[in-house]
Scaffold this motif. Structure first.
Motif, PDB file in Angstrom:
ATOM      1  N   LYS A 185       0.854  -1.194   0.000  1.00  0.00           N
ATOM      2  CA  LYS A 185       0.000   0.000   0.000  1.00  0.00           C
ATOM      3  C   LYS A 185       0.885   1.237   0.000  1.00  0.00           C
ATOM      4  O   LYS A 185       1.921   1.245   0.667  1.00  0.00           O
ATOM      5  CB  LYS A 185      -0.822   0.065   1.292  1.00  0.00           C
ATOM      6  CG  LYS A 185      -2.047  -0.793   1.288  1.00  0.00           C
ATOM      7  CD  LYS A 185      -3.003  -0.415   2.407  1.00  0.00           C
ATOM      8  CE  LYS A 185      -2.386  -0.340   3.780  1.00  0.00           C
ATOM      9  NZ  LYS A 185      -3.379  -0.245   4.842  1.00  0.00           N
ATOM     10  N   TYR A 227       0.752   5.612   0.474  1.00  0.00           N
ATOM     11  CA  TYR A 227       0.038   6.853   0.789  1.00  0.00           C
ATOM     12  C   TYR A 227       0.993   8.007   0.560  1.00  0.00           C
ATOM     13  O   TYR A 227       2.194   7.873   0.838  1.00  0.00           O
ATOM     14  CB  TYR A 227      -0.338   6.918   2.271  1.00  0.00           C
ATOM     15  CG  TYR A 227      -1.532   6.111   2.691  1.00  0.00           C
ATOM     16  CD1 TYR A 227      -2.806   6.674   2.689  1.00  0.00           C
ATOM     17  CD2 TYR A 227      -1.366   4.814   3.154  1.00  0.00           C
ATOM     18  CE1 TYR A 227      -3.899   5.938   3.129  1.00  0.00           C
ATOM     19  CE2 TYR A 227      -2.451   4.080   3.593  1.00  0.00           C
ATOM     20  CZ  TYR A 227      -3.726   4.646   3.573  1.00  0.00           C
ATOM     21  OH  TYR A 227      -4.799   3.931   4.002  1.00  0.00           O
ATOM     22  N   LYS A 259      -4.536   6.648  -1.167  1.00  0.00           N
ATOM     23  CA  LYS A 259      -4.169   5.246  -0.973  1.00  0.00           C
ATOM     24  C   LYS A 259      -4.174   4.479  -2.296  1.00  0.00           C
ATOM     25  O   LYS A 259      -5.121   4.546  -3.058  1.00  0.00           O
ATOM     26  CB  LYS A 259      -5.143   4.579  -0.006  1.00  0.00           C
ATOM     27  CG  LYS A 259      -4.800   3.116   0.242  1.00  0.00           C
ATOM     28  CD  LYS A 259      -5.474   2.572   1.471  1.00  0.00           C
ATOM     29  CE  LYS A 259      -6.747   1.845   1.110  1.00  0.00           C
ATOM     30  NZ  LYS A 259      -7.321   1.137   2.273  1.00  0.00           N
ATOM     31  N   LYS A 261      -3.078   0.410  -3.823  1.00  0.00           N
ATOM     32  CA  LYS A 261      -2.719  -0.951  -3.410  1.00  0.00           C
ATOM     33  C   LYS A 261      -2.286  -1.748  -4.629  1.00  0.00           C
ATOM     34  O   LYS A 261      -2.900  -1.631  -5.695  1.00  0.00           O
ATOM     35  CB  LYS A 261      -3.960  -1.671  -2.869  1.00  0.00           C
ATOM     36  CG  LYS A 261      -4.275  -1.429  -1.439  1.00  0.00           C
ATOM     37  CD  LYS A 261      -5.421  -2.371  -1.054  1.00  0.00           C
ATOM     38  CE  LYS A 261      -5.965  -1.994   0.305  1.00  0.00           C
ATOM     39  NZ  LYS A 261      -6.958  -2.947   0.779  1.00  0.00           N
ATOM     40  N   ASP A 317      -5.974  -0.447   8.012  1.00  0.00           N
ATOM     41  CA  ASP A 317      -6.369  -0.667   6.620  1.00  0.00           C
ATOM     42  C   ASP A 317      -7.693   0.021   6.309  1.00  0.00           C
ATOM     43  O   ASP A 317      -8.634  -0.122   7.026  1.00  0.00           O
ATOM     44  CB  ASP A 317      -6.505  -2.183   6.394  1.00  0.00           C
ATOM     45  CG  ASP A 317      -6.057  -2.506   4.995  1.00  0.00           C
ATOM     46  OD1 ASP A 317      -5.354  -1.669   4.414  1.00  0.00           O
ATOM     47  OD2 ASP A 317      -6.410  -3.586   4.490  1.00  0.00           O
TER      48      ASP A 317
END
Length: 354
Positions: free
Chosen positions: A250, A252, A262, A264, A354
């Motif tokens: 992940k 950020y 975010k 992924k 999460d």
């Protein structure tokens, strides 16, 4: 038929039975460490092992305090391939290992750790060879994602241990090589005497290593965006009972009020060395990059329960070392993709959920 069977049985007798068993047992009961004047015909029986600890790490207690006890020598070579950030450790052979088993032999294997920061994530090991004091492995173990910073700071610990089916594995001896002794891209050969285990300095637990990650950064001036590439990981800490993880990454870009930043990657199944090769774009003015931190975390995907945090790293103006340098090099070289390896630690940046 019969003749061959007979000779086979004779060999068995020779291999398995190192001499009359009763007297050996009695002597080892009374003298866990042999006095010096003992007849050389009898195999060495080491100190009796404590069978209380349950983990697989070798036992160090009951260690011969007698410094003249030689533990054996180890021949190996090391090569730091700078361009590929790889440290190749070729374990050739050991000679004259101290016997660890009642038959006067050992079942040796070699394991490697990088200090400081030793953890399961940076342990590599050879195969085990059986019933020998002069094992020849000729095995190359490779660490990936080794940086120039590691080469200055880290020490490679090479331990020779005795594998034991019934009790713990036992430590035979170790040798340590500060990596700064190696010149990039030059193989260095060693033939070192093994030493007793040195205590490992207790380290700040907050910085346990959890593996390595390769990240690319590029500021695209045409689109006014930061392109973040998650390329691959190496030597991730295993989170699942099968000794693997199902990792994903992940990212950020913080501060980030509305959690819009975010991204992924896909999940890679059952691997500690996943290749992702995914890129994410963050729309951001070039001047604002100095106010941002890129937070990269690696997680183990679990169905039906919360995902386990494996490790993380933060890049940006408030970072330090290679993490700051990578960010700075990206700012300095617009429109150029810059790939670097980074060490993952068990510190959860900004304690994100999460």
């Amino acid at each position: 038929g019969i003749g061959r069977g007979e000779s086979g049985r004779e060999h068995m007798a020779i291999d398995v039975c190192p001499g009359p068993i009763q007297p050996i047992k009695q002597i080892s009961d009374y003298f866990p460490r042999y006095p010096r004047g003992l007849p050389p015909a009898l195999p060495h029986v080491g100190p009796l092992r404590s069978a209380t600890k349950k983990d697989e790490e070798p036992d160090v207690e009951g260690y011969d305090s007698d410094d003249s006890t030689t533990l054996g020598t180890l021949e190996f070579s090391l090569l730091y391939d700078q361009e590929n950030n790889a440290l190749h450790c070729t374990i050739n052979k050991a000679k004259g290992l101290k016997p660890m088993d009642h038959n006067g032999l050992s079942d040796p294997y070699v394991k490697l750790h990088l200090l400081p920061g030793a953890s399961k994530a940076n342990k590599l090991r050879t195969k085990t060879l059986h019933n020998t004091l002069n094992p020849v492995w000729n095995e190359t173990l490779t660490y990936y994602g080794i940086t120039d910073e590691d080469m200055v700071r880290k020490t490679l610990r090479i331990s020779v241990c005795d594998e034991d089916k019934f009790r713990h594995n036992e430590f035979i001896g170790e040798t340590r090589i500060p990596l700064k002794k190696l010149k990039p891209n030059q193989t260095k050969n060693f033939n070192n005497c093994l030493e007793k285990q040195l205590p490992v300095k207790t380290e700040d637990k907050s910085l346990e290593e959890r593996g390595r990650i390769m990240i690319s950064l590029k500021y695209n001036t045409q689109k006014s965006c930061l392109v973040v590439g998650i390329i691959r990981c190496a030597h991730l800490a295993a989170m699942d009972a099968n000794g693997f993880s199902d990792p994903y990454v992940k990212t950020y870009l913080k501060p980030d009020e509305n959690k819009k930043s975010k991204h992924k990657t896909a999940v890679k199944k059952k691997t500690l060395n996943p290749e992702f090769n995914e890129e994410f774009c963050y729309d951001i003015k070039y001047a604002d990059l100095t106010k941002k931190t890129l937070e990269v975390t690696v997680w183990d995907y679990d169905i039906g329960k919360s995902n386990d945090f494996i490790g993380g790293v933060s890049l940006g103006i408030n970072a330090n070392g290679e993490r700051l340098k990578h960010w700075f090099d990206c700012l300095k070289n617009k429109d150029k993709k810059i790939e670097r390896w980074h060490t993952l630690t068990n510190e959860l940046p900004g304690s994100l959920n999460d």
